[in-house]
Motif scaffolding. Structure first.
Motif, PDB file in Angstrom:
ATOM      1  N   ILE A 144      -1.246 -57.168   7.357  1.00 34.70           N
ATOM      2  CA  ILE A 144      -0.251 -57.878   8.170  1.00 34.70           C
ATOM      3  C   ILE A 144       0.649 -58.638   7.644  1.00 34.70           C
ATOM      4  CG2 ILE A 144      -0.014 -58.771  10.497  1.00 34.70           C
ATOM      5  CD1 ILE A 144      -1.731 -56.336  10.678  1.00 34.70           C
ATOM      6  N   GLU A 145       1.945 -58.140   7.370  1.00 37.16           N
ATOM      7  CA  GLU A 145       2.927 -58.883   6.545  1.00 37.16           C
ATOM      8  C   GLU A 145       3.226 -60.287   7.196  1.00 37.16           C
ATOM      9  OE1 GLU A 145       4.331 -59.244   3.871  1.00 37.16           O
ATOM     10  OE2 GLU A 145       4.254 -57.311   2.886  1.00 37.16           O
ATOM     11  N   MET A 146       3.198 -61.171   6.374  1.00 41.06           N
ATOM     12  CA  MET A 146       3.917 -62.609   7.025  1.00 41.06           C
ATOM     13  C   MET A 146       3.951 -63.423   5.640  1.00 41.06           C
ATOM     14  SD  MET A 146       0.434 -64.197   8.276  1.00 41.06           S
ATOM     15  CE  MET A 146      -0.466 -62.672   8.955  1.00 41.06           C
ATOM     16  N   PRO A 147       5.282 -64.500   5.878  1.00 39.30           N
ATOM     17  CA  PRO A 147       5.887 -64.795   6.798  1.00 39.30           C
ATOM     18  C   PRO A 147       7.412 -63.572   6.771  1.00 39.30           C
ATOM     19  CG  PRO A 147       6.098 -66.462   5.481  1.00 39.30           C
ATOM     20  CD  PRO A 147       5.006 -65.475   4.625  1.00 39.30           C
ATOM     21  N   GLY A 148       7.440 -63.084   5.728  1.00 38.04           N
ATOM     22  CA  GLY A 148       8.629 -62.234   5.708  1.00 38.04           C
ATOM     23  C   GLY A 148       8.158 -60.787   5.981  1.00 38.04           C
ATOM     24  N   HIS A 149       9.096 -59.759   5.761  1.00 41.23           N
ATOM     25  CA  HIS A 149       8.990 -58.545   6.345  1.00 41.23           C
ATOM     26  C   HIS A 149       8.608 -58.250   7.766  1.00 41.23           C
ATOM     27  CE1 HIS A 149       9.574 -56.411   2.306  1.00 41.23           C
ATOM     28  NE2 HIS A 149       8.956 -57.560   1.673  1.00 41.23           N
ATOM     29  N   ALA A 150       9.461 -59.045   8.430  1.00 39.76           N
ATOM     30  CA  ALA A 150       8.968 -59.294  10.033  1.00 39.76           C
ATOM     31  C   ALA A 150       9.791 -59.009  10.872  1.00 39.76           C
ATOM     32  CB  ALA A 150       8.640 -60.885  10.217  1.00 39.76           C
ATOM     33  N   LEU A 151      11.099 -58.056  10.372  1.00 44.10           N
ATOM     34  CA  LEU A 151      12.192 -57.712  11.372  1.00 44.10           C
ATOM     35  C   LEU A 151      11.619 -56.964  12.606  1.00 44.10           C
ATOM     36  CD1 LEU A 151      15.345 -56.797   9.532  1.00 44.10           C
ATOM     37  CD2 LEU A 151      15.113 -58.503  11.340  1.00 44.10           C
ATOM     38  N   ALA A 152      10.466 -55.935  12.391  1.00 42.61           N
ATOM     39  CA  ALA A 152      10.354 -55.387  13.496  1.00 42.61           C
ATOM     40  C   ALA A 152       9.525 -56.134  14.571  1.00 42.61           C
ATOM     41  CB  ALA A 152       9.238 -54.048  12.967  1.00 42.61           C
TER      42      ALA A 152
END
Length: 780
Positions: free
Chosen positions: A282-290
Motif C-alpha cells: 500500500i503506497e504512502m505517502p506518495g503515489h497517492a493521487l487515486a
C-alpha cells in the motif's frame, strides 16, 4: 474482480466462484506443458534444472519408467503435493497412479526427514531403478523436489514417462526470492495471477510482491472506504505512447477495476498451496493521487484531485500533518492484514515530493510540534508511525530505500531500488535488505536494442546483464552479509497493457533471476544456463507463454584500434551459428560474407548481419548505421564529468554511432546540472567546415536541451574562434544541430552547451537538476 479496458463499463461486483475446472488439474497441465519434452531434448540438456541445484550427479545408464504399474506413496501431510504430482503424471499417461499401495513394479516416494535434509526448503531427489525418492526438510522442500522431477522427465509413449537415473541435493541460497508485480498502472485477471504464481513456483520463487495502489489506480477493496472502489479504482483515460513524448495525448477511454476481498483471499490461498507468500504493498505517502481523488481532504490542498492518466511522480501526496490521514492508513491496514497472513506489509515510501509539504500549514505545524529538522524528517515521522502501528498487528514493515532518508527503525526491511549502494548502506547499518536495483532487475526495461522492440520504460537490461548480477557486494563484512535476506525482480506495468506483453518482458529474464536467488554463487554458469534455456523454449512454446525468444541475437561493440581507426565487433551466444553480414544496407543471406574478425569501419555505411545455422536464418536481422567523419576516435576532454547511468566514456561522442531516441543504447552522455564543455584534439591541423551534435529534448524525463550551444575552433588550443551559436532547440526528441561555415584549418574544437541548471517552475521535477543529454559530435 471488476476490470474495465477500452470501452467496457463498470459491472456489478461479483466474486468468480464458478468451478470451471479443477484447480489442481489446471496447475498441473500448465506445469506439464512447461516441463514436457521428448527423449532427444532431454538427452541434449541432460539433468538440466532451472534454477541450478547445489549438487547434481548422473546415475548409471538407462531410464526409469513412470507408467500404470508405478505407485505413489506419501504421508497425509504431503497429500496436496502428492495429488499435484499424480495429476501431472495423469495429464501425460492418462492413468491416475495408485496411492499408498504395495508397489507393482516401481514407486515414487515423498517423505519428510529433517535429519537427512537439514536446510530449510531443501530436498533430496534420488532416481534409481525401482524407486524415485523425494525427501524434503519441510513440505516446501518436497514441493521443490517435485518441480525438479517434472523438469527431468520426458514422454516415452502415450502411457508412460521416462526419467534418467541420478541424484540431486538442493536448497536455496536466499530465504527471500521474490517477484514484484504492479497492478496499479495496468491490472490483470485473477486467472492470470494464478498462472503467474504457477510460474513463480515452478522456478522456486517464494514471494509474490503485489503492488496494489498507485496514482493511476487503487486495486484493493477496502470496505470502510467505498469510494476507493467507485472513484479511486478508475481513471478517465490513459496516455498514448511513452511519457517522454510531448505533448501528451490520451485515449479518453475509462479504465480501471479492483480486486474484491474474496478474490484476494482466493489468490492468497492459491499462492499458499504453491508455497508462495504474498507481500501486499500500500503506497504512502506518495503515489497517492487515486486515493486523493476519492478523499480530497487527505491531501495538503484539499483538491480537487483526479486519478492520474499518465505515468510519473506527482507533487500531490498524503498530507503528513493531517491526523485524518493516519486514521485512514490504519483503517486500510486493518483490512489489509486481515487478508494477507504473511508477516510483512510493504508501505512504499518512495518518490514522495515535498513541495506541497513545504507550503502546507498542517505539515509545518507537525514539523514544529515534533522537533523535526525538515520535510525529510517529516516523512520519517510518517513512516515510523505506520511501522509502529503494524507492530501492534503482528506485522513488520517493508519500505523502498528512500525511507532511510527520514529515518526508520531497524524493524523495517529495506527494499533497495535506486542502485546497489543504498542496499549496501542499509546492510552496514544493520537493516534487513532485499536487493532489487533497477539497473539490473527491473523487467520493464528494454531487453534488446532492436528498433522493433515494443515500447518499454527506458534503459537496457538484457538477459546476460540480469544473470551477471551478484546480490552480495564484496564491500560487506561476513556479519553485514547476513542482513541481505534476498533478491527480487521488479515488474512496473506502465507500458504492459496486456498479459502477453507482460510475459514477453518478464520471461526468460525471470529464469535468470531464479538462479541468482536460489543457486549458489559458484554454480552460476551463463553458457550452461543458456543451454538449459534453449531446452526450455520448447516447453514455453507448448504452454503458449509469450516469452522473449531473441536472447541469442547478435550484439555489437565499437572499438578504437591502435592506428586510430574504429572497428565493429559482433558476437552471439548461439552455438554453431555463423554471422553473415553486408555493408551496403542489403539483407544478408547464407552466401553473404562470413564474420570472422572485427569489421573495419572505414567509410559511412549500414551494416546488416544475421545468424545462420547452416542455410537457415535464426532470429532477427541486426542493423548498425555508421557515419564516418574527421573526428572519429580523436582525443576528447570534458570539463565536467557525466553523471549517473549516463556517466560513460567521452570517446562515445566520437565513435560514428548516433544514439537512439530511446537513449538506452549506451551512446548518450548525460550531464546533471552541469554544462557540456568538450575539447576535441584532431592531432594535426585539418580543414573543417561542418560541426554537428545531437541533443535530447524530453522535459518529461527531466532532459532539457542547452539554453545556448556554441561551437569554437582553434589552432593552438588557447585562442578559440566562435563559428556557431544556437538557442531554442525545441523539437521533441533528438535535436540534430548542424553548423556550416567557411573552411578553417584547425586542430582543436570546443563544444559548449549551457545546462539550464534546474528544472524551471511548473516543469516536471520542478527544482531538481536538469539533464543535458549529448551524443555524436560530427566534424567534417
Amino acid at each position: 474482480m471488476q476490470f474495465i479496458a477500452k470501452n467496457m463499463q463498470p459491472k456489478p461486483n461479483c466474486m468468480i466462484s464458478r468451478n470451471l475446472m479443477n484447480k489442481t488439474v489446471r496447475l498441473l497441465l500448465l506445469i506439464c506443458f512447461l516441463f514436457g519434452g521428448n527423449i532427444a531434448r532431454a538427452q541434449k540438456a541432460s539433468f538440466s534444472v532451472i534454477p541450478e541445484p547445489v549438487y547434481v550427479k548422473k546415475g548409471s545408464p538407462g531410464v526409469v519408467s513412470i507408467d500404470r504399474v508405478t505407485t505413489i506413496r506419501y504421508p497425509e501431510e504431503l497429500k496436496a503435493t502428492g495429488e499435484l504430482l499424480n495429476e501431472a503424471i495423469r495429464s501425460y499417461t492418462r492413468v491416475l497412479l495408485d496411492v499408498n499401495t504395495k508397489s507393482k513394479a516401481n514407486e515414487i516416494v515423498l517423505k519428510l526427514d529433517s535429519v537427512a535434509v537439514k536446510e530449510k526448503e531443501g530436498y533430496h531427489l534420488l532416481i534409481e531403478e525401482d524407486q524415485i525418492l523425494i525427501t524434503g526438510q519441510d513440505q516446501a522442500g518436497v514441493f521443490h523436489g517435485v518441480q525438479s522431477l517434472m523438469q527431468l522427465w520426458s514422454p516415452y509413449s502415450k502411457e508412460s514417462l521416462s526419467v534418467e537415473k541420478g541424484e540431486i541435493r538442493d536448497y536455496p541460497r536466499f530465504n527471500y526470492r521474490g517477484m514484484h508485480l504492479d497492478v496499479g498502472r495496468h491490472m490483470y485477471s485473477v486467472a492470470f495471477l494464478k498462472k503467474f504464481i504457477d510460474l513463480l513456483a515452478a522456478y522456486k520463487f517464494n514471494i509474490f510482491h503485489w503492488h496494489l495502489t498507485e496514482d493511476q489506480g487503487w486495486r484493493i477493496e477496502i470496505k470502510k472506504y467505498p469510494k476507493l472502489q467507485s472513484v479511486s479504482a478508475w481513471r478517465e483515460g490513459t496516455i498514448i505512447g511513452h511519457k517522454k513524448e510531448a505533448p501528451h495525448t490520451f485515449d479518453g477511454i475509462k479504465y480501471g477495476g479492483y480486486y474484491t476481498q474474496d478474490e484476494i483471499r482466493e489468490v492468497v490461498r492459491y499462492a499458499a498451496s504453491k508455497y508462495v507468500n504474498i507481500l501486499p504493498e500500500i503506497e504512502m505517502p506518495g503515489h497517492a493521487l487515486a486515493a486523493l481523488a476519492a478523499y480530497p481532504q487527505l491531501g495538503c490542498t484539499g483538491g480537487p484531485y483526479q486519478t492520474a492518466q499518465f505515468w510519473g511522480v506527482f507533487d500531490d501526496v498524503f498530507c503528513a500533518g493531517n491526523e485524518e490521514v493516519y486514521q485512514f492508513m490504519e483503517d486500510v491496514l486493518d483490512e489489509v492484514v486481515s487478508l494477507f497472513p504473511y508477516g510483512y506489509v510493504h508501505i512504499g515510501g518512495d518518490e514522495c515530493p515535498k513541495l506541497k509539504w513545504k507550503k502546507c500549514p498542517k505539515c509545518q505545524q507537525k514539523i514544529r510540534e515534533n522537533g523535526l529538522k525538515d520535510e525529510h524528517e517529516l516523512q520519517g515521522y510518517f513512516m515510523k508511525r505506520i511501522e509502529k502501528y503494524l507492530i501492534t498487528k503482528n506485522r513488520k514493515a517493508v519500505g523502498w530505500d528512500e525511507v532511510l532518508e527520514g529515518g526508520v527503525s531497524k524493524n523495517t526491511t529495506i527494499m533497495n531500488w535506486r542502485g546497489e549502494q543504498s542496499g549496501i548502506a542499509a546492510a552496514k547499518e544493520k537493516y534487513e535488505v532485499i536487493m532489487m536495483p533497477e539497473n539490473m532487475l527491473y523487467f520493464d526495461y528494454y531487453q534488446s536494442l532492436d528498433k522493433n522492440e515494443p515500447i518499454a520504460a527506458a534503459s537496457y537490461t538484457p538477459l546476460s546483464k540480469v544473470y551477471s548480477y551478484e546480490p552480495i557486494p564484496d564491500s560487506l563484512t561476513p556479519e553485514q552479509v547476513g542482513y541481505i535476506k534476498g533478491v527480487q525482480g521488479g515488474i512496473w506495468t506502465e507500458y504492459m497493457k496486456n498479459e502477453k506483453h507482460l510475459e514477453y518482458m518478464v520471461f526468460p529474464r525471470a529464469l535468470a533471476l531464479s538462479e541468482i536467488a536460489w543457486s549458489e554463487k559458484g554454480k552460476k554458469d551463463y553458457t550452461w544456463f543458456l543451454e538449459k534455456l534453449r531446452h526450455h523454449r520448447y516447453f514455453m512454446n507448448q504452454m503458449k507463454l509469450n516469452y522473449y525468444p531473441y536472447f541469442d541475437e547478435i550484439t555489437a561493440e565499437m572499438k578504437s584500434q591502435a592506428n586510430g581507426n574504429l572497428s565493429l565487433t559482433l558476437k552471439t551466444t548461439l552455438p554453431e551459428a555463423q554471422i553473415r553480414y553486408t555493408l551496403d544496407g542489403s539483407l544478408p543471406n547464407a552466401k553473404s560474407r562470413q564474420y570472422q574478425e572485427p569489421v573495419l569501419m572505414s567509410r559511412s555505411s549500414v551494416l546488416k548481419a544475421g545468424l545462420f545455422v547452416g542455410h537457415q536464418l535464426s532470429g532477427r536481422i541486426f542493423t548498425q548505421s555508421f557515419q564516418h567523419h574527421t573526428g572519429l576516435g580523436k582525443k576528447i576532454t570534458l570539463a565536467y564529468a557525466p553523471a549517473g547511468k549516463y556517466n560513460l566514456e567521452a570517446g562515445l561522442l566520437l565513435n560514428g554511432i548516433e544514439g537512439h531516441h530511446r537513449f538506452n543504447d549506451s551512446q548518450w552522455l548525460g550531464f546533471s546540472g552541469d554544462n557540456l564543455d568538450a575539447v576535441i584534439d584532431l592531432g594535426t591541423l585539418k580543414p573543417v567546415s561542418r560541426i554537428g551534435i545531437n541533443v535530447l529534448n524530453y522535459p518529461w524525463q527531466r532532459m532539457w536541451t542547452p539554453k545556448k550551444l556554441s561551437f569554437m575552433v582553434s589552432t593552438d588550443g588557447k585562442d578559440f574562434k566562435q563559428v556557431y551559436t544556437g538557442r531554442n532547440f525545441h523539437i521533441n526528441g533528438i535535436n540534430k544541430v548542424r553548423a556550416k561555415f567557411p573552411v578553417e584549418k584547425v586542430r582543436y574544437i570546443k563544444i559548449l552547451g549551457e545546462n539550464i541548471g534546474r528544472v524551471p517552475v511548473g516543469g516536471y521535477g520542478e527544482g531538481e537538476k536538469a539533464w543535458l543529454m549529448a551524443d555524436e559530435i560530427i566534424i567534417n
